[in-house]
Enzyme design. Structure first.
Site, mmCIF file in Angstrom:
data_model
loop_
_atom_site.group_PDB
_atom_site.id
_atom_site.type_symbol
_atom_site.label_atom_id
_atom_site.label_comp_id
_atom_site.label_asym_id
_atom_site.label_seq_id
_atom_site.Cartn_x
_atom_site.Cartn_y
_atom_site.Cartn_z
ATOM 1 N N GLY A 133 0.843 -1.200 0.000
ATOM 2 C CA GLY A 133 0.000 0.000 0.000
ATOM 3 C C GLY A 133 0.867 1.235 0.000
ATOM 4 O O GLY A 133 1.860 1.323 0.750
ATOM 5 N N PHE A 134 0.518 2.162 -0.879
ATOM 6 C CA PHE A 134 1.293 3.403 -0.959
ATOM 7 C C PHE A 134 0.329 4.586 -1.018
ATOM 8 O O PHE A 134 0.436 5.478 -1.838
ATOM 9 C CB PHE A 134 2.205 3.364 -2.198
ATOM 10 C CG PHE A 134 3.372 4.310 -2.114
ATOM 11 C CD1 PHE A 134 4.351 4.144 -1.147
ATOM 12 C CD2 PHE A 134 3.494 5.364 -3.005
ATOM 13 C CE1 PHE A 134 5.424 5.015 -1.063
ATOM 14 C CE2 PHE A 134 4.564 6.252 -2.932
ATOM 15 C CZ PHE A 134 5.535 6.076 -1.956
ATOM 16 N N GLY A 135 -0.641 4.560 -0.088
ATOM 17 C CA GLY A 135 -1.569 5.684 0.054
ATOM 18 C C GLY A 135 -1.046 6.604 1.149
ATOM 19 O O GLY A 135 0.167 6.761 1.328
ATOM 20 N N VAL A 160 -0.858 6.311 4.390
ATOM 21 C CA VAL A 160 0.000 5.671 5.395
ATOM 22 C C VAL A 160 1.290 5.141 4.770
ATOM 23 O O VAL A 160 2.391 5.381 5.284
ATOM 24 C CB VAL A 160 -0.773 4.546 6.125
ATOM 25 C CG1 VAL A 160 0.133 3.800 7.099
ATOM 26 C CG2 VAL A 160 -1.976 5.115 6.859
ATOM 27 N N GLU A 201 0.503 -1.295 16.442
ATOM 28 C CA GLU A 201 0.256 -0.021 17.133
ATOM 29 C C GLU A 201 -0.595 0.925 16.285
ATOM 30 O O GLU A 201 -1.474 1.626 16.789
ATOM 31 C CB GLU A 201 1.613 0.628 17.450
ATOM 32 C CG GLU A 201 1.533 1.901 18.257
ATOM 33 C CD GLU A 201 1.051 1.656 19.679
ATOM 34 O OE1 GLU A 201 1.798 1.055 20.457
ATOM 35 O OE2 GLU A 201 -0.084 2.069 20.003
ATOM 36 N N GLU A 259 -13.564 10.444 4.685
ATOM 37 C CA GLU A 259 -13.545 9.921 3.322
ATOM 38 C C GLU A 259 -14.748 10.476 2.543
ATOM 39 O O GLU A 259 -15.702 10.972 3.138
ATOM 40 C CB GLU A 259 -13.712 8.394 3.358
ATOM 41 C CG GLU A 259 -12.768 7.685 4.278
ATOM 42 C CD GLU A 259 -11.441 7.386 3.614
ATOM 43 O OE1 GLU A 259 -11.429 7.169 2.396
ATOM 44 O OE2 GLU A 259 -10.430 7.411 4.323
ATOM 45 N N LYS A 287 -11.389 -0.761 16.296
ATOM 46 C CA LYS A 287 -10.282 -0.421 17.195
ATOM 47 C C LYS A 287 -10.567 -0.904 18.626
ATOM 48 O O LYS A 287 -9.663 -1.375 19.321
ATOM 49 C CB LYS A 287 -10.047 1.091 17.178
ATOM 50 C CG LYS A 287 -9.571 1.595 15.817
ATOM 51 C CD LYS A 287 -9.693 3.105 15.726
ATOM 52 C CE LYS A 287 -9.179 3.661 14.422
ATOM 53 N NZ LYS A 287 -9.454 5.097 14.270
HETATM 54 N N1 LIG Z 1 -5.109 7.271 6.880
HETATM 55 C C1 LIG Z 1 -4.907 7.178 8.196
HETATM 56 O O1 LIG Z 1 -4.719 8.179 8.888
HETATM 57 C C2 LIG Z 1 -4.873 5.819 8.858
HETATM 58 C C3 LIG Z 1 -4.573 5.747 10.234
HETATM 59 C C4 LIG Z 1 -4.470 4.496 10.845
HETATM 60 C C5 LIG Z 1 -4.699 3.346 10.101
HETATM 61 N N2 LIG Z 1 -5.035 3.455 8.765
HETATM 62 C C6 LIG Z 1 -5.237 2.211 8.005
HETATM 63 O O2 LIG Z 1 -4.128 2.061 7.130
HETATM 64 C C7 LIG Z 1 -4.538 1.442 5.919
HETATM 65 C C8 LIG Z 1 -4.181 2.345 4.744
HETATM 66 O O3 LIG Z 1 -4.868 3.575 4.877
HETATM 67 P P1 LIG Z 1 -4.604 4.781 3.864
HETATM 68 O O4 LIG Z 1 -5.312 5.945 4.447
HETATM 69 O O5 LIG Z 1 -3.170 4.874 3.556
HETATM 70 O O6 LIG Z 1 -5.410 4.271 2.583
HETATM 71 P P2 LIG Z 1 -5.279 4.820 1.098
HETATM 72 O O7 LIG Z 1 -4.721 6.183 1.081
HETATM 73 O O8 LIG Z 1 -6.593 4.549 0.455
HETATM 74 O O9 LIG Z 1 -4.172 3.857 0.442
HETATM 75 C C9 LIG Z 1 -4.396 2.492 0.267
HETATM 76 C C10 LIG Z 1 -3.240 1.914 -0.521
HETATM 77 O O10 LIG Z 1 -3.437 0.499 -0.607
HETATM 78 C C11 LIG Z 1 -3.337 0.093 -1.962
HETATM 79 N N3 LIG Z 1 -4.236 -1.038 -2.174
HETATM 80 C C12 LIG Z 1 -5.564 -1.099 -1.947
HETATM 81 N N4 LIG Z 1 -6.028 -2.326 -2.237
HETATM 82 C C13 LIG Z 1 -4.960 -3.044 -2.662
HETATM 83 C C14 LIG Z 1 -4.778 -4.365 -3.130
HETATM 84 N N5 LIG Z 1 -5.791 -5.217 -3.222
HETATM 85 N N6 LIG Z 1 -3.531 -4.767 -3.482
HETATM 86 C C15 LIG Z 1 -2.488 -3.920 -3.413
HETATM 87 N N7 LIG Z 1 -2.595 -2.640 -2.963
HETATM 88 C C16 LIG Z 1 -3.822 -2.224 -2.615
HETATM 89 C C17 LIG Z 1 -3.749 1.297 -2.781
HETATM 90 O O11 LIG Z 1 -3.189 1.177 -4.070
HETATM 91 P P3 LIG Z 1 -3.346 2.332 -5.193
HETATM 92 O O12 LIG Z 1 -2.418 3.424 -4.739
HETATM 93 O O13 LIG Z 1 -2.871 1.662 -6.429
HETATM 94 O O14 LIG Z 1 -4.787 2.713 -5.193
HETATM 95 C C18 LIG Z 1 -3.140 2.443 -1.949
HETATM 96 O O15 LIG Z 1 -1.794 2.635 -2.289
HETATM 97 C C19 LIG Z 1 -6.026 1.170 6.056
HETATM 98 O O16 LIG Z 1 -6.218 -0.148 6.476
HETATM 99 C C20 LIG Z 1 -6.466 2.171 7.128
HETATM 100 O O17 LIG Z 1 -7.575 1.730 7.858
HETATM 101 C C21 LIG Z 1 -5.114 4.662 8.142
#
Ligand SMILES: NC(=O)c1ccc[n+]([C@@H]2O[C@H](COP(=O)([O-])OP(=O)(O)OC[C@H]3O[C@@H](n4cnc5c(N)ncnc54)[C@H](OP(=O)(O)O)[C@@H]3O)[C@@H](O)[C@H]2O)c1
Length: 326
Positions: free
Chosen positions: A10-12, A14, A128, A189, A204
């Site tokens: 994942g490269f979103g 986080v 964590e 979102e 959580k």
């Molecule tokens: N955002 C926060 O502040 C936060 C805080 C704590 C925990 N989290 C958790 O951390 C995780 C990531 O959150 P995020 O906010 O970073 O999400 P995000 O911005 O939507 O990024 C998700 C990443 O996962 C990739 N992805 C999704 N489905 C996939 C698959 N089937 N195979 C390979 N890659 C896949 C996406 O690829 P593409 O780039 O190609 O779309 C994207 O790079 C989630 O589980 C979330 O609940 C988030």
């Protein structure tokens, strides 16, 4: 000692945060771990998006390519939903990698299995970042509250809901307007259901419950209510009485069972969660020796979440003997 090779799933928000934090804190990690951490691969879903990574980093949609990297030691999992995150973490463990996840939806359901699997394979699972973002609550409970008998945990675990409630009260805004501001800031979102309906806080809370009480209540028995039914009139009426609505996730022992709820609760000024405002999260723990403590801070976001993940790495990493990292 060479390099510790790590991959990012994942490269979103986080994943990018972890990538940047590993680079910006290279020296601190090296001082702690005795070797440089190098992100050697990134797994993504959409191969057509442009990624800001070094040319030597493998960017792939194929998890098998990641598993095939010789000497890979650490997998950071930051993708969304139960699958494929769970299967990928299981396979990474089988390969002998330490796994550090932020994926609360996956970990709430499969955390126990992952931890058992990791134990059987002699690797570490860090989680964590799944709960309360950057607030170091998991490792505090796991390492600093091992003897205390914890009777109850009450927490604000969804920063978006807390932000909306704060905006409604401070600026006298109806729910929809406060939600729109949360979306403009990037806190909520486009589909904010998980946040405002209480599902995110529920996941959580279940993770905390397993850690604190060694188990979870029956999910079907947990009352889960979001903040979406609260009106500005409700919030203002409470304010006039000196009370505040807080979206509280609560779990406690009740005889031989565990009881839990996730819902808006009216709290007075002396309540530990009354003063938690904006996007912050907070976790109040009631222990037999320590009494009541509250940990509070940023519950989400790129760098607070990355902080939790690289601190997990710093705290949990050890070289697995059969590892052959370069
Ligand atoms: N955002 C926060 O502040 C936060 C805080 C704590 C925990 N989290 C958790 O951390 C995780 C990531 O959150 P995020 O906010 O970073 O999400 P995000 O911005 O939507 O990024 C998700 C990443 O996962 C990739 N992805 C999704 N489905 C996939 C698959 N089937 N195979 C390979 N890659 C896949 C996406 O690829 P593409 O780039 O190609 O779309 C994207 O790079 C989630 O589980 C979330 O609940 C988030």
């Amino acid at each position: 000692m060479g390099t510790i090779k790590a991959a990012l799933l994942g490269f979103g928000t986080v994943g990018q945060g972890v990538y940047e934090a590993v680079r910006s804190h290279r020296q601190q990690l090296k001082a702690r771990l005795g070797a440089e951490v190098e992100i050697v691969a990134v797994l993504i879903k959409n191969p057509y998006k442009k990624r800001d990574v070094g040319r030597s980093v493998l960017v792939t949609t194929d998890f098998e390519e990641i598993l095939a990297i010789p000497g890979l030691e650490v997998v950071f999992e930051a993708i969304v939903g139960e699958e494929p995150g769970f299967s990928y973490c299981m396979k990474a463990i089988e390969k002998g990698c330490h796994v550090i996840t932020a994926n609360k939806v996956m970990f709430a359901k499969y955390g126990e299995i992952l931890l058992e699997h990791a134990k059987a394979h002699g690797v570490y699972v860090g989680y964590e970042a799944t709960t309360a973002g950057g607030v170091p609550v998991i490792r505090t409970i796991a390492h600093q509250l091992q003897v205390n008998d914890i009777q109850r945990v009450q927490a604000i675990l969804n920063g978006t809901s807390n932000f909306i409630l704060t905006e409604m009260r401070e600026k006298h805004l109806p729910f929809e307007e406060a939600l729109a501001i949360a979306q403009q800031h990037g806190y909520a979102e486009a589909d904010p259901g998980n946040d405002i309906e209480g599902k995110d806080a529920f996941c959580k809370l279940m993770i905390l419950s397993r850690l604190v009480f060694g188990g979870q209540p029956d999910w079907k028995e947990v009352e889960v209510e979001g903040i979406n039914a609260l009106t500005l009139a409700d919030v203002e009426k409470a304010e006039k009485k000196g009370l505040r609505y807080k979206h509280i996730a609560d779990v406690y022992r009740y005889g031989d069972t565990l009881k839990a709820s996730v819902k808006p609760v009216l709290v007075p000024p002396e309540h530990a969660l009354y003063a938690i405002e904006g996007v912050n999260n907070a976790v109040t723990i009631y222990g037999s020796l320590i009494g009541k403590i509250t940990l509070a801070g940023p519950g989400a976001g790129k760098f607070p979440t990355a902080s939790a993940m690289i601190e997990d790495l710093a705290g949990g990493y050890r070289r697995i003997p059969q590892m052959n990292a370069i």
